[in-house]
Design a protein around this motif. Sequence first.
Motif, PDB file in Angstrom:
ATOM      1  N   ASP A 152      35.815  48.681  43.234  1.00 36.95           N
ATOM      2  CA  ASP A 152      35.949  49.350  41.718  1.00 36.95           C
ATOM      3  C   ASP A 152      36.220  48.342  40.694  1.00 36.95           C
ATOM      4  OD1 ASP A 152      36.414  50.965  39.462  1.00 36.95           O
ATOM      5  OD2 ASP A 152      37.226  52.537  40.504  1.00 36.95           O
ATOM      6  N   PHE A 153      35.326  47.930  39.653  1.00 37.82           N
ATOM      7  CA  PHE A 153      35.694  47.088  38.886  1.00 37.82           C
ATOM      8  C   PHE A 153      35.811  47.612  37.457  1.00 37.82           C
ATOM      9  CE2 PHE A 153      32.498  45.342  41.951  1.00 37.82           C
ATOM     10  CZ  PHE A 153      32.823  44.162  42.163  1.00 37.82           C
ATOM     11  N   ASN A 154      36.310  48.906  37.352  1.00 41.96           N
ATOM     12  CA  ASN A 154      36.834  49.448  36.242  1.00 41.96           C
ATOM     13  C   ASN A 154      37.811  50.709  36.621  1.00 41.96           C
ATOM     14  OD1 ASN A 154      37.086  49.745  33.469  1.00 41.96           O
ATOM     15  ND2 ASN A 154      35.032  50.243  32.989  1.00 41.96           N
TER      16      ASN A 154
ATOM     17  N   LYS B  91      41.860  57.995  38.966  1.00 39.19           N
ATOM     18  CA  LYS B  91      40.969  57.506  39.936  1.00 39.19           C
ATOM     19  C   LYS B  91      41.933  57.110  41.026  1.00 39.19           C
ATOM     20  CE  LYS B  91      37.292  55.322  38.911  1.00 39.19           C
ATOM     21  NZ  LYS B  91      36.534  53.991  38.329  1.00 39.19           N
TER      22      LYS B  91
ATOM     23  N   VAL C  37      33.353  47.269  29.287  1.00 32.04           N
ATOM     24  CA  VAL C  37      34.475  47.563  30.238  1.00 32.04           C
ATOM     25  C   VAL C  37      35.340  48.655  29.470  1.00 32.04           C
ATOM     26  CG1 VAL C  37      36.260  45.999  29.234  1.00 32.04           C
ATOM     27  CG2 VAL C  37      36.235  46.579  31.519  1.00 32.04           C
TER      28      VAL C  37
ATOM     29  N   SER D 159      35.253  53.708  30.964  1.00 30.67           N
ATOM     30  CA  SER D 159      35.287  54.009  32.354  1.00 30.67           C
ATOM     31  C   SER D 159      34.214  54.358  33.180  1.00 30.67           C
ATOM     32  CB  SER D 159      36.597  55.019  32.743  1.00 30.67           C
ATOM     33  OG  SER D 159      36.287  56.264  32.180  1.00 30.67           O
TER      34      SER D 159
ATOM     35  N   ASN E 240      31.368  52.922  33.003  1.00 37.48           N
ATOM     36  CA  ASN E 240      30.710  51.732  33.382  1.00 37.48           C
ATOM     37  C   ASN E 240      31.437  50.992  34.467  1.00 37.48           C
ATOM     38  OD1 ASN E 240      28.675  51.731  31.168  1.00 37.48           O
ATOM     39  ND2 ASN E 240      30.078  50.859  29.578  1.00 37.48           N
ATOM     40  N   ASN E 241      30.529  50.332  35.281  1.00 38.09           N
ATOM     41  CA  ASN E 241      31.263  49.777  36.462  1.00 38.09           C
ATOM     42  C   ASN E 241      30.181  49.002  37.293  1.00 38.09           C
ATOM     43  OD1 ASN E 241      32.994  49.514  39.097  1.00 38.09           O
ATOM     44  ND2 ASN E 241      33.680  51.592  38.722  1.00 38.09           N
TER      45      ASN E 241
END
Length: 238
Positions: A6-8, A13, A205, A208, A210-211
């Motif tokens: 997970d990059f964001n 979450k 970024v 949320s 967007n990832n």
Amino acid sequence: PAGAPDFNMAPTKQALVVLTRASRGEIDAAPTRQLRRLTWGLVPSWAKDFRVGLRMINARAESLLDKSSFAKAAIARRCLVPADGWYEWQVSPTATDAKGKPRKHPFFVHRSDGATLAMAGLYEFWRDKSLDEEDPDAWLTTYAIITSASEPGLDRIHARQPLVLEREDWADWLDPKQTDPASITAHLTFSEPGRFDAYPVGSAVNSSNNNGQQLLVPAARSDIVGAVDPTTGEIIGG
């Protein structure tokens, strides 16, 4: 999807969190180090509504043992949150947006040596009393990240940062038998300047929704307006 990078990461979450605990149902079992998927946003066991977690994503190191929402977890339920780094938004001292407010530019902060970092955290169990205790959905396990004053350089981006512990401190921090407030406080005051680098990234970024790894690509200098270089103090883009 569960288990995917997970990059964001954002509140509500789930993230992989490290803790040391005896497995449920094992009488007199020795605590073992575990990797669990917990929800970001701590919900105290006494909370009437799980939505309180939306307001408790971070816990200040300076007041941790004095706050009823965090004190018991700080004594008995500490964890580590592994990550490649974190995003922080810098308020521009020179540039404004279309509404006349100071522009905020996102930065990605990471260890200078490229290693995975471990943020100090707390975790809690919350039970939905409207469901049977044996119902798996009756229990929610949540966590919060501890923050401290930013180290020199990073304070040009934001006044606060996650409390990042070094490898030699991990075992003591995770040990549920370590309940001495003085020992816990010693970790809360840990600081070792110079461990991190930071660079500006693109505005994608900010959402949320967007990832992906592309969020970590450094922003083009031409796209930066009024940001401060955390290393030199230089104003980038006017």
